[in-house]
Design a protein around this motif. Structure first.
Motif, PDB file in Angstrom:
ATOM      1  N   GLU A   1     -33.194  62.233  45.867  1.00 49.07           N
ATOM      2  CA  GLU A   1     -33.168  62.909  47.162  1.00 49.07           C
ATOM      3  C   GLU A   1     -33.610  64.358  47.029  1.00 49.07           C
ATOM      4  O   GLU A   1     -34.359  64.872  47.871  1.00 49.07           O
ATOM      5  CB  GLU A   1     -31.748  62.844  47.741  1.00 49.07           C
ATOM      6  CG  GLU A   1     -31.301  61.445  48.148  1.00 49.07           C
ATOM      7  CD  GLU A   1     -29.831  61.402  48.520  1.00 49.07           C
ATOM      8  OE1 GLU A   1     -29.159  62.461  48.426  1.00 49.07           O
ATOM      9  OE2 GLU A   1     -29.349  60.324  48.911  1.00 49.07           O
ATOM     10  N   ILE A   2     -33.156  65.024  45.983  1.00 51.33           N
ATOM     11  CA  ILE A   2     -33.530  66.420  45.760  1.00 51.33           C
ATOM     12  C   ILE A   2     -35.023  66.537  45.515  1.00 51.33           C
ATOM     13  O   ILE A   2     -35.704  67.406  46.075  1.00 51.33           O
ATOM     14  CB  ILE A   2     -32.733  67.008  44.576  1.00 51.33           C
ATOM     15  CG1 ILE A   2     -31.259  67.138  44.953  1.00 51.33           C
ATOM     16  CG2 ILE A   2     -33.305  68.357  44.142  1.00 51.33           C
ATOM     17  CD1 ILE A   2     -30.352  67.429  43.778  1.00 51.33           C
ATOM     18  N   LEU A   3     -35.569  65.650  44.701  1.00 51.12           N
ATOM     19  CA  LEU A   3     -36.992  65.697  44.378  1.00 51.12           C
ATOM     20  C   LEU A   3     -37.866  65.413  45.598  1.00 51.12           C
ATOM     21  O   LEU A   3     -39.015  65.863  45.664  1.00 51.12           O
ATOM     22  CB  LEU A   3     -37.306  64.708  43.259  1.00 51.12           C
ATOM     23  CG  LEU A   3     -36.740  65.075  41.882  1.00 51.12           C
ATOM     24  CD1 LEU A   3     -36.930  63.933  40.902  1.00 51.12           C
ATOM     25  CD2 LEU A   3     -37.412  66.345  41.359  1.00 51.12           C
ATOM     26  N   ALA A   4     -37.326  64.693  46.560  1.00 50.32           N
ATOM     27  CA  ALA A   4     -38.073  64.377  47.777  1.00 50.32           C
ATOM     28  C   ALA A   4     -37.921  65.450  48.847  1.00 50.32           C
ATOM     29  O   ALA A   4     -38.475  65.331  49.941  1.00 50.32           O
ATOM     30  CB  ALA A   4     -37.613  63.020  48.330  1.00 50.32           C
ATOM     31  N   SER A   5     -37.181  66.502  48.522  1.00 56.83           N
ATOM     32  CA  SER A   5     -36.929  67.582  49.475  1.00 56.83           C
ATOM     33  C   SER A   5     -37.353  68.915  48.867  1.00 56.83           C
ATOM     34  O   SER A   5     -38.106  68.944  47.894  1.00 56.83           O
ATOM     35  CB  SER A   5     -35.431  67.622  49.813  1.00 56.83           C
ATOM     36  OG  SER A   5     -34.685  68.112  48.705  1.00 56.83           O
TER      37      SER A   5
ATOM     38  N   LEU B   1     -38.416  70.155  38.375  1.00 54.96           N
ATOM     39  CA  LEU B   1     -37.413  69.960  37.328  1.00 54.96           C
ATOM     40  C   LEU B   1     -36.334  71.020  37.421  1.00 54.96           C
ATOM     41  O   LEU B   1     -35.134  70.716  37.334  1.00 54.96           O
ATOM     42  CB  LEU B   1     -38.065  70.002  35.944  1.00 54.96           C
ATOM     43  CG  LEU B   1     -37.081  70.065  34.771  1.00 54.96           C
ATOM     44  CD1 LEU B   1     -36.247  68.802  34.676  1.00 54.96           C
ATOM     45  CD2 LEU B   1     -37.825  70.326  33.456  1.00 54.96           C
ATOM     46  N   HIS B   2     -36.732  72.265  37.622  1.00 56.17           N
ATOM     47  CA  HIS B   2     -35.754  73.347  37.714  1.00 56.17           C
ATOM     48  C   HIS B   2     -34.832  73.158  38.922  1.00 56.17           C
ATOM     49  O   HIS B   2     -33.655  73.529  38.867  1.00 56.17           O
ATOM     50  CB  HIS B   2     -36.463  74.698  37.792  1.00 56.17           C
ATOM     51  CG  HIS B   2     -36.994  75.186  36.484  1.00 56.17           C
ATOM     52  ND1 HIS B   2     -36.178  75.478  35.414  1.00 56.17           N
ATOM     53  CD2 HIS B   2     -38.265  75.418  36.064  1.00 56.17           C
ATOM     54  CE1 HIS B   2     -36.916  75.895  34.395  1.00 56.17           C
ATOM     55  NE2 HIS B   2     -38.188  75.864  34.759  1.00 56.17           N
ATOM     56  N   ARG B   3     -35.355  72.579  39.978  1.00 53.23           N
ATOM     57  CA  ARG B   3     -34.491  72.331  41.138  1.00 53.23           C
ATOM     58  C   ARG B   3     -33.393  71.318  40.781  1.00 53.23           C
ATOM     59  O   ARG B   3     -32.237  71.466  41.195  1.00 53.23           O
ATOM     60  CB  ARG B   3     -35.329  71.814  42.318  1.00 53.23           C
ATOM     61  CG  ARG B   3     -36.262  72.862  42.886  1.00 53.23           C
ATOM     62  CD  ARG B   3     -36.824  72.489  44.259  1.00 53.23           C
ATOM     63  NE  ARG B   3     -37.640  71.291  44.245  1.00 53.23           N
ATOM     64  CZ  ARG B   3     -37.301  70.155  44.837  1.00 53.23           C
ATOM     65  NH1 ARG B   3     -36.139  70.045  45.482  1.00 53.23           N
ATOM     66  NH2 ARG B   3     -38.104  69.099  44.799  1.00 53.23           N
ATOM     67  N   VAL B   4     -33.749  70.320  39.992  1.00 51.07           N
ATOM     68  CA  VAL B   4     -32.740  69.348  39.557  1.00 51.07           C
ATOM     69  C   VAL B   4     -31.752  70.002  38.591  1.00 51.07           C
ATOM     70  O   VAL B   4     -30.554  69.704  38.616  1.00 51.07           O
ATOM     71  CB  VAL B   4     -33.407  68.119  38.910  1.00 51.07           C
ATOM     72  CG1 VAL B   4     -32.340  67.127  38.449  1.00 51.07           C
ATOM     73  CG2 VAL B   4     -34.356  67.439  39.885  1.00 51.07           C
ATOM     74  N   VAL B   5     -32.235  70.898  37.755  1.00 47.29           N
ATOM     75  CA  VAL B   5     -31.336  71.619  36.843  1.00 47.29           C
ATOM     76  C   VAL B   5     -30.298  72.404  37.643  1.00 47.29           C
ATOM     77  O   VAL B   5     -29.119  72.469  37.267  1.00 47.29           O
ATOM     78  CB  VAL B   5     -32.134  72.563  35.916  1.00 47.29           C
ATOM     79  CG1 VAL B   5     -31.194  73.466  35.124  1.00 47.29           C
ATOM     80  CG2 VAL B   5     -33.009  71.755  34.960  1.00 47.29           C
ATOM     81  N   GLN B   6     -30.710  72.989  38.752  1.00 47.81           N
ATOM     82  CA  GLN B   6     -29.766  73.730  39.590  1.00 47.81           C
ATOM     83  C   GLN B   6     -28.666  72.800  40.115  1.00 47.81           C
ATOM     84  O   GLN B   6     -27.482  73.166  40.134  1.00 47.81           O
ATOM     85  CB  GLN B   6     -30.504  74.396  40.749  1.00 47.81           C
ATOM     86  CG  GLN B   6     -31.492  75.481  40.344  1.00 47.81           C
ATOM     87  CD  GLN B   6     -30.813  76.722  39.807  1.00 47.81           C
ATOM     88  OE1 GLN B   6     -29.662  77.001  40.129  1.00 47.81           O
ATOM     89  NE2 GLN B   6     -31.513  77.474  38.984  1.00 47.81           N
TER      90      GLN B   6
ATOM     91  N   PRO C   1     -40.075  61.108  38.881  1.00 51.12           N
ATOM     92  CA  PRO C   1     -38.750  61.141  39.503  1.00 51.12           C
ATOM     93  C   PRO C   1     -37.775  60.104  38.937  1.00 51.12           C
ATOM     94  O   PRO C   1     -36.604  60.417  38.712  1.00 51.12           O
ATOM     95  CB  PRO C   1     -39.058  60.885  40.978  1.00 51.12           C
ATOM     96  CG  PRO C   1     -40.436  61.432  41.172  1.00 51.12           C
ATOM     97  CD  PRO C   1     -41.159  61.091  39.904  1.00 51.12           C
ATOM     98  N   ASP C   2     -38.254  58.890  38.715  1.00 54.04           N
ATOM     99  CA  ASP C   2     -37.364  57.853  38.195  1.00 54.04           C
ATOM    100  C   ASP C   2     -36.866  58.199  36.796  1.00 54.04           C
ATOM    101  O   ASP C   2     -35.719  57.892  36.439  1.00 54.04           O
ATOM    102  CB  ASP C   2     -38.077  56.491  38.174  1.00 54.04           C
ATOM    103  CG  ASP C   2     -38.217  55.888  39.566  1.00 54.04           C
ATOM    104  OD1 ASP C   2     -37.522  56.366  40.489  1.00 54.04           O
ATOM    105  OD2 ASP C   2     -39.022  54.958  39.722  1.00 54.04           O
TER     106      ASP C   2
END
Length: 227
Positions: free
Chosen positions: A164-168, A111-116, A145-146
């Motif tokens: 894409e971010i969540l899959a990486s 989640l934090h990666r998506v926040v970035q 993810p969805d």
């Protein structure tokens, strides 16, 4: 006659908020900060930037019951956790916030990666706030993810990019760097708020305290006088 005494708009004030999804005091503190900002006529001067701070970096990827998560990290009993949760629920509801006791917790690193990513698009606070509000209301699964992609789209982000971010492993370094910087600035937990890189406020403060801090870094609000 009532006249509005205007003041120069002044420069933009950046408020950095170190927070984590499942922290109840982060949830309450966020809304108190928003309330303090909203009551100022110059509210548009303030920009809230989300910063990442995992409270439990070792939390499992698979969601677990809230009491299981708390006991694993802090000890105690299920009865003690439930009592604390009910007390927190009462505080939140008193401030008009929904607070479900039936929540699941898991690792929040993704989640934090998506926040970035959302921060890069100028939507970090809106995205995080929407996810957290839904999480505490019990209406949203923040580990799917969805679901995150759908929330992202509601705040003007690219849902496919989120997938894409969540899959990486993108943005991993920035999540870790945020936590390290928070610790260097004095954070021992969250919420931890830094206003204009001049004033730090640990913990969830009252609206009045946030109001005083905003005035400290941005000056007093315009006054209304009778003449």
């Amino acid at each position: 006659m009532v006249k509005q005494v205007t003041q120069p708009e002044g420069p933009q004030v950046v408020i950095e908020v170190w927070s984590d999804l499942g922290c109840p005091w982060c949830y309450v503190g966020k809304h108190r900060l928003q309330a303090a900002i909203a009551q100022r006529p110059d509210a548009e001067r303030f920009e809230i930037v989300m910063r990442s701070f995992e409270l439990d970096p070792g939390a499992p990827q698979e969601p677990e019951k809230n009491e299981t998560s708390f006991i694993r990290a802090h000890g105690g009993t299920a009865a003690e956790v439930l009592q604390a949760e009910r007390q927190m629920q009462a505080i939140a509801r008193k401030e008009g916030l929904e607070f479900s006791l039936d929540r699941l917790n898991a690792n929040t690193f993704d989640l934090h990666r998506v926040v970035q990513y959302a921060n890069d698009q100028g939507r970090g606070f809106e995205f995080f706030s929407s996810v957290q509000d839904g999480f505490f209301a019990g209406t949203l699964n923040p580990y799917a993810p969805d679901t995150l992609a759908g929330v992202a789209e509601t705040v003007g982000l690219d849902g496919q990019r989120v997938r894409e971010i969540l899959a990486s492993t993108e943005y991993s370094d920035r999540v870790c760097a945020d936590r390290d910087e928070g610790l260097e600035l004095g954070a021992v937990g969250v919420p931890f708020i830094v206003l204009d890189r001049r004033v730090a406020a640990p913990g969830a403060q009252k609206v009045l305290v946030y109001d005083q801090l905003l005035e400290q870094v941005a000056g007093p609000v315009p006054r209304v006088r009778v003449s």
